[in-house]
Design an enzyme around this catalytic site. Structure first.
Site, short mmCIF file in Angstrom:
data_model
loop_
_atom_site.label_atom_id
_atom_site.label_comp_id
_atom_site.label_asym_id
_atom_site.label_seq_id
_atom_site.Cartn_x
_atom_site.Cartn_y
_atom_site.Cartn_z
N ASN A 161 0.82 -1.26 0.04
CA ASN A 161 -0.18 0.11 0.05
C ASN A 161 0.83 1.35 0.16
O ASN A 161 0.43 2.42 -0.65
CB ASN A 161 -1.15 -0.05 1.12
CG ASN A 161 -0.38 -0.09 2.52
OD1 ASN A 161 0.87 -0.45 2.66
ND2 ASN A 161 -1.38 0.21 3.57
N LEU A 261 1.87 -3.78 12.10
CA LEU A 261 0.84 -4.46 11.74
C LEU A 261 -0.61 -3.73 11.54
O LEU A 261 -0.43 -2.60 11.31
CB LEU A 261 0.51 -5.47 12.75
CG LEU A 261 1.76 -6.33 13.48
CD1 LEU A 261 1.53 -7.44 14.02
CD2 LEU A 261 2.60 -7.22 11.91
N CYS A 294 -3.08 1.57 6.65
CA CYS A 294 -3.16 1.07 8.39
C CYS A 294 -3.65 2.09 9.04
O CYS A 294 -4.00 1.72 10.09
CB CYS A 294 -1.71 0.56 8.73
SG CYS A 294 -0.68 1.74 8.73
N GLU A 468 8.83 3.16 14.13
CA GLU A 468 9.72 3.52 12.84
C GLU A 468 9.68 5.04 12.94
O GLU A 468 8.63 5.52 13.25
CB GLU A 468 9.22 2.65 11.64
CG GLU A 468 9.28 1.44 11.76
CD GLU A 468 8.87 0.56 10.45
OE1 GLU A 468 8.22 1.22 9.76
OE2 GLU A 468 9.56 -0.32 10.05
P1 NAD Z 1 0.07 -8.96 4.15
O1 NAD Z 1 0.33 -9.13 5.43
O2 NAD Z 1 -0.75 -9.77 3.09
O3 NAD Z 1 1.56 -8.87 3.06
C1 NAD Z 1 2.39 -8.06 3.70
C2 NAD Z 1 3.80 -8.56 3.11
O4 NAD Z 1 3.85 -9.75 3.95
C3 NAD Z 1 3.97 -8.89 1.51
O5 NAD Z 1 5.20 -8.59 1.06
C4 NAD Z 1 3.51 -10.21 1.61
O6 NAD Z 1 4.14 -10.67 0.37
C5 NAD Z 1 4.03 -10.83 2.71
N1 NAD Z 1 3.56 -12.17 3.13
C6 NAD Z 1 2.23 -12.62 2.99
N2 NAD Z 1 2.21 -14.05 3.48
C7 NAD Z 1 3.44 -14.17 4.05
C8 NAD Z 1 3.96 -15.27 4.70
N3 NAD Z 1 3.16 -16.33 5.10
N4 NAD Z 1 5.40 -15.04 5.01
C9 NAD Z 1 6.10 -14.08 5.03
N5 NAD Z 1 5.69 -13.19 4.21
C10 NAD Z 1 4.34 -13.15 3.87
O7 NAD Z 1 -0.38 -7.53 3.95
P2 NAD Z 1 -0.75 -6.61 2.79
O8 NAD Z 1 -2.31 -6.93 2.25
O9 NAD Z 1 0.27 -6.47 1.86
O10 NAD Z 1 -1.01 -5.13 3.49
C11 NAD Z 1 -1.94 -4.71 4.31
C12 NAD Z 1 -2.00 -4.73 5.42
O11 NAD Z 1 -0.57 -4.35 6.09
C13 NAD Z 1 -2.76 -3.95 6.39
O12 NAD Z 1 -3.41 -5.07 7.50
C14 NAD Z 1 -2.40 -2.72 6.98
O13 NAD Z 1 -2.83 -2.35 8.08
C15 NAD Z 1 -0.78 -3.19 7.27
N6 NAD Z 1 -0.07 -2.14 7.38
C16 NAD Z 1 0.31 -1.94 8.43
C17 NAD Z 1 1.27 -0.68 8.56
C18 NAD Z 1 1.83 -0.16 9.73
O14 NAD Z 1 2.73 0.52 9.78
N7 NAD Z 1 1.32 -0.53 10.88
C19 NAD Z 1 1.69 -0.11 7.20
C20 NAD Z 1 1.10 -0.44 6.03
C21 NAD Z 1 0.14 -1.44 6.04
#
Ligand code: NAD
Length: 487
Positions: A161, A261, A294, A468
């Site tokens: 995102n 997260l 997020c 961060e």
């Molecule tokens: P996601 O958890 O599906 O994916 C995030 C990353 O994890 C991607 O690079 C993906 O390839 C990887 N991934 C997926 N499955 C994995 C596994 N089993 N093992 C290791 N890596 C794996 O999330 P998304 O859909 O890409 O992003 C949206 C989520 O991220 C939302 O929940 C959002 O709130 C969160 N987010 C949090 C912040 C923050 O700073 N707290 C910032 C941005 C997004």
């Protein structure tokens, strides 16, 4: 169809894996397709890293670690500053690339380049300011020296995102602290990270210090890397569900982790709020990045005495938002990242309506090509509606009404998440009470945008561990060492 200038930009992005200063094909020969979510068109195919490739990237990071840790902090600082300058010069390229692979409106993509760039500037300044200390021990028998050393090779997993800012927010402090990096960008949006790693090399980051390995099998890659004792740190940004899985694997080697997260941000509008300000705030907090943040306001909690006016005025604004391909100038709402995102939003809206909510504007997907959903305002949400508990991650603003301050706090805290809250009140005492009562790592008081490279970004509860940015950010990549010097 891509424009010629867009194609030329894509041609400048490497299609290989960035390992040890080289761009390599995957050992499997496989590739990964990247699509423009506003059309479904494949815009580039890049190498799809195998576990073997990821281990080569870790080999490169491990090999580069000692020299990078021993590079004078002023030199590391200068490299980060050069990277910042180069990024600012190439703002338009990075903004367009992000819009193309991810769908966000180009104006917001430019803001992300500014925001993402600030981490390079901030940590170029922090690199030379890491302090230790020197204290007498209470027994008077010696001096205790406390110093901070780089933790060592790190592994980063970033979401789709904010393809640039989520990478710079991790890479900049790691480099400042003297750590080397293996980064796995999201498979939906790997191009921005690849292009950024190219820029880092130009800025003077030595070969092997930052390696990039996009993959269609993130689970396999991550398990292998996290199980290798040479890796010293995992920093993950993404969903709580994936974060929990990764923490379980990381626990095997007692690996240090930082977790950014999911969120479920409450946005509270009290009866004494400046309503115009609250409306400006919610437009930002909800619709920035097409609601895919997020930090997005997920539950808009409005005092019953001002709710009718709030909903009417917000709906008028939302109904006039322009929808279209993010990469074209002037659109407020771009395409969502994929069809699954559209389906999930439709499910949440249907569920809310079934449980008694009313749609003030929007409330439907737009026929393809592309993954578009109309910006939507929903009123009178039932506390049991699924969107009260799950991330909406789309342009849907749901209002729930309250009557007392305690009730607002109870609704706001009734979630497993605790990333950010937004509060609108003109009463300073109430504002102070909210700082103490709301269970979130961050709070916007009369503002809908809180992100800043100089601030410690992070969550409480299941929204994460660690911070961060700010003075805190570099310490995620430093280990504290105490040494006793007896008299
Ligand atoms: P996601 O958890 O599906 O994916 C995030 C990353 O994890 C991607 O690079 C993906 O390839 C990887 N991934 C997926 N499955 C994995 C596994 N089993 N093992 C290791 N890596 C794996 O999330 P998304 O859909 O890409 O992003 C949206 C989520 O991220 C939302 O929940 C959002 O709130 C969160 N987010 C949090 C912040 C923050 O700073 N707290 C910032 C941005 C997004």
């Amino acid at each position: 169809m891509l424009k010629q200038s867009e194609q030329e930009l894509l041609d400048r992005v490497e299609s290989g894996l960035g390992i040890g200063g080289e761009w390599r094909v995957s050992t499997s020969g496989m590739t990964l397709d990247v699509q423009d979510p506003s059309s479904g068109e494949v815009i580039k195919s890049i190498a799809d890293a195998t576990v073997e490739d990821a281990m080569s990237a870790l080999d490169a990071a491990v090999a580069a670690q000692e020299a990078w840790a021993n590079t004078p902090t002023r030199e590391r600082s200068d490299i980060l500053r050069r990277a910042f300058n180069l990024l600012m010069q190439r703002k338009e390229d990075f903004a367009l690339l992000m819009s193309m692979e991810m769908g966000k409106p180009i104006a917001e993509a430019r803001s992300e380049v500014d925001y993402g760039g600030e981490f390079l500037r901030w940590f170029s300044e922090e690199a030379v300011r890491v302090r230790g200390d020197y204290r007498p021990n209470p027994q008077g028998t010696g001096m205790m020296v406390v110093s901070h050393l780089p933790v060592g090779p790190t592994y980063f997993i970033t979401p789709w995102n904010f393809p640039l800012a989520m990478a710079t927010r991790k890479i900049a402090p790691a480099l400042a602290a003297g750590c080397t990096v293996v980064i796995k960008p999201a498979e939906l949006t790997p191009l921005t990270t690849i292009f950024f790693v190219q820029l880092l090399a130009e800025a003077g980051v030595p070969a092997g210090v930052v390696n990039v390995v996009p993959t269609s099998k993130p689970g396999d890659q991550s398990s292998a890397l996290l199980s290798d004792p040479r890796l010293r740190k995992l920093s993950f940004t993404g969903s709580t569900a994936v974060g929990v899985k990764l923490m379980a694997i990381a626990a095997q080697n007692v690996l240090r982790t930082s977790m950014e997260l999911g969120g479920n941000a409450p946005f509270i509008v009290f009866e004494d709020a400046d309503l115009e300000r609250a409306i400006e705030g919610v437009m930002l907090a909800k619709f920035r990045n097409i609601g895919q943040a997020c930090t997005a306001a997920n539950r808009v909690i409005v005092h019953e005495s001002v709710a009718d006016e709030f909903v009417r005025r917000v709906s008028e604004r939302v109904a006039t938002m322009s929808i279209g391909r993010g990469a074209e100038e002037g659109n407020d709402i771009g395409a969502l990242v994929n069809t699954k995102a559209v389906e999930n939003i439709a499910r949440l809206v249907e569920d809310a309506v079934e449980k008694g909510a009313t749609i003030a504007t929007g409330g439907e997907a737009i026929a393809g090509p592309g993954n578009f959903y109309k910006p939507t305002v929903i009123d009178r949400l039932n506390p049991r509606a699924a969107m009260m508990h799950e991330e909406i991650f789309g342009p849907v603003l749901g209002v729930i009404r309250f009557s007392t301050e305690d009730e607002a706090v109870q609704i706001a805290n009734n979630t497993k998440y605790g990333l950010v809250s937004y509060v609108f009140t003109e009463n300073i005492h109430r504002g102070h009470r909210m700082i103490a009562k709301l269970e979130t790592g961050m709070m916007g008081l009369n503002t809908g945008a809180i992100s800043n490279a100089a601030a410690p970004f992070g969550g409480l509860k299941q929204s994460g561990i660690g911070r961060e940015g700010g003075f805190e950010g570099i310490h995620e990549f430093l280990a504290t060492k105490y040494t006793l010097l007896p008299r």
